[in-house]
Write a protein that holds these residues in place. Structure first.
Motif, PDB file in Angstrom:
ATOM      1  N   HIS A  42       0.892  -1.117  -0.294  1.00 41.22           N
ATOM      2  CA  HIS A  42       0.101  -0.267   0.015  1.00 41.22           C
ATOM      3  C   HIS A  42       0.670   1.332   0.353  1.00 41.22           C
ATOM      4  O   HIS A  42       0.901   2.317  -1.114  1.00 41.22           O
ATOM      5  CB  HIS A  42      -0.833   0.478   1.371  1.00 41.22           C
ATOM      6  N   HIS A  43       2.114   0.903   1.012  1.00 41.79           N
ATOM      7  CA  HIS A  43       3.039   2.822   0.675  1.00 41.79           C
ATOM      8  C   HIS A  43       3.696   2.390  -0.648  1.00 41.79           C
ATOM      9  O   HIS A  43       3.361   3.672  -1.072  1.00 41.79           O
ATOM     10  CB  HIS A  43       3.905   2.113   1.825  1.00 41.79           C
ATOM     11  N   LEU A  44       4.035   1.799  -1.241  1.00 43.69           N
ATOM     12  CA  LEU A  44       4.405   1.666  -2.305  1.00 43.69           C
ATOM     13  C   LEU A  44       3.861   2.258  -3.490  1.00 43.69           C
ATOM     14  O   LEU A  44       4.386   3.241  -4.697  1.00 43.69           O
ATOM     15  CB  LEU A  44       5.236   0.449  -3.428  1.00 43.69           C
ATOM     16  N   VAL A  45       2.415   1.791  -3.235  1.00 42.78           N
ATOM     17  CA  VAL A  45       1.862   2.195  -4.436  1.00 42.78           C
ATOM     18  C   VAL A  45       1.129   3.903  -4.077  1.00 42.78           C
ATOM     19  O   VAL A  45       1.160   4.824  -5.576  1.00 42.78           O
ATOM     20  CB  VAL A  45       0.301   1.663  -4.211  1.00 42.78           C
ATOM     21  N   GLU A  46       0.724   4.345  -3.017  1.00 45.53           N
ATOM     22  CA  GLU A  46       0.748   5.180  -2.535  1.00 45.53           C
ATOM     23  C   GLU A  46       2.236   6.300  -2.777  1.00 45.53           C
ATOM     24  O   GLU A  46       1.484   7.135  -3.620  1.00 45.53           O
ATOM     25  CB  GLU A  46       0.964   5.835  -1.235  1.00 45.53           C
ATOM     26  N   LYS A  47       2.805   5.966  -2.164  1.00 52.10           N
ATOM     27  CA  LYS A  47       4.603   6.309  -3.574  1.00 52.10           C
ATOM     28  C   LYS A  47       4.184   7.014  -4.900  1.00 52.10           C
ATOM     29  O   LYS A  47       4.998   8.148  -5.094  1.00 52.10           O
ATOM     30  CB  LYS A  47       5.235   5.991  -2.738  1.00 52.10           C
ATOM     31  N   THR A  48       4.184   6.179  -5.527  1.00 53.84           N
ATOM     32  CA  THR A  48       3.953   5.671  -7.372  1.00 53.84           C
ATOM     33  C   THR A  48       3.470   6.953  -7.264  1.00 53.84           C
ATOM     34  O   THR A  48       3.218   7.834  -8.333  1.00 53.84           O
ATOM     35  CB  THR A  48       3.612   4.485  -7.736  1.00 53.84           C
ATOM     36  N   LYS A  49       1.529   6.892  -6.705  1.00 56.57           N
ATOM     37  CA  LYS A  49       0.882   7.280  -7.519  1.00 56.57           C
ATOM     38  C   LYS A  49       1.193   8.859  -6.682  1.00 56.57           C
ATOM     39  O   LYS A  49       1.621  10.049  -8.040  1.00 56.57           O
ATOM     40  CB  LYS A  49      -0.441   7.209  -6.819  1.00 56.57           C
ATOM     41  N   HIS A  50       2.078   9.346  -5.817  1.00 58.13           N
ATOM     42  CA  HIS A  50       1.973  10.478  -5.793  1.00 58.13           C
ATOM     43  C   HIS A  50       3.808  11.173  -6.743  1.00 58.13           C
ATOM     44  O   HIS A  50       3.933  12.417  -6.789  1.00 58.13           O
ATOM     45  CB  HIS A  50       2.465  10.669  -3.957  1.00 58.13           C
ATOM     46  N   ASN A  51       4.696  10.021  -7.356  1.00 59.38           N
ATOM     47  CA  ASN A  51       5.438  10.388  -7.483  1.00 59.38           C
ATOM     48  C   ASN A  51       4.529  10.498  -8.982  1.00 59.38           C
ATOM     49  O   ASN A  51       5.036  11.430  -9.865  1.00 59.38           O
ATOM     50  CB  ASN A  51       6.403   9.505  -7.288  1.00 59.38           C
ATOM     51  N   THR A  52       4.307  10.561  -9.690  1.00 63.60           N
ATOM     52  CA  THR A  52       3.451  10.699 -10.727  1.00 63.60           C
ATOM     53  C   THR A  52       2.752  11.859 -11.009  1.00 63.60           C
ATOM     54  O   THR A  52       3.068  12.142 -12.026  1.00 63.60           O
ATOM     55  CB  THR A  52       2.411   9.019 -11.347  1.00 63.60           C
ATOM     56  N   ARG A  53       1.978  12.249  -9.766  1.00 65.63           N
ATOM     57  CA  ARG A  53       1.119  13.275 -10.059  1.00 65.63           C
ATOM     58  C   ARG A  53       1.895  14.378  -9.650  1.00 65.63           C
ATOM     59  O   ARG A  53       1.600  15.654 -10.736  1.00 65.63           O
ATOM     60  CB  ARG A  53       0.742  13.174  -8.498  1.00 65.63           C
ATOM     61  N   ASN A  54       3.425  14.405  -9.187  1.00 68.93           N
ATOM     62  CA  ASN A  54       4.443  15.100  -9.531  1.00 68.93           C
ATOM     63  C   ASN A  54       5.453  15.373 -10.723  1.00 68.93           C
ATOM     64  O   ASN A  54       5.550  17.025 -10.854  1.00 68.93           O
ATOM     65  CB  ASN A  54       5.551  15.555  -7.528  1.00 68.93           C
ATOM     66  N   LYS A  55       5.391  14.498 -11.591  1.00 69.52           N
ATOM     67  CA  LYS A  55       6.095  14.700 -12.387  1.00 69.52           C
ATOM     68  C   LYS A  55       4.891  15.229 -13.369  1.00 69.52           C
ATOM     69  O   LYS A  55       5.734  15.783 -14.784  1.00 69.52           O
ATOM     70  CB  LYS A  55       5.950  13.237 -12.945  1.00 69.52           C
ATOM     71  N   LYS A  56       3.434  15.561 -13.622  1.00 69.79           N
ATOM     72  CA  LYS A  56       2.794  16.152 -14.677  1.00 69.79           C
ATOM     73  C   LYS A  56       2.750  18.163 -14.772  1.00 69.79           C
ATOM     74  O   LYS A  56       2.886  18.319 -13.930  1.00 69.79           O
ATOM     75  CB  LYS A  56       1.316  15.932 -13.990  1.00 69.79           C
TER      76      LYS A  56
END
Length: 56
Positions: A42-56
């Motif tokens: 769950h933490h890895l998924v949330e971290k990945t979602k957070h990182n992809t939002r910041n790249k946009k």
């Protein structure tokens, strides 16, 4: 039957791989282990979602 048409069984055919005693988990700890792994996922998924939002 293999390429050599041998009728004898292989040396390792009937045995299954075994888990070493040092890597076995006690039955009472199984739910705790699964819960920890799901929490990490769950933490890895949330971290990945957070990182992809910041790249946009």
């Amino acid at each position: 039957m293999g390429r050599d048409d041998s009728k004898s069984k292989g040396t390792n055919k009937a045995s299954l791989p075994q888990t070493p005693k040092t890597e076995k988990i006690a039955p009472g700890k199984m739910r705790e282990e699964v819960a920890q792994e799901l929490d990490e996922l769950h933490h890895l998924v949330e971290k990945t979602k957070h990182n992809t939002r910041n790249k946009k």
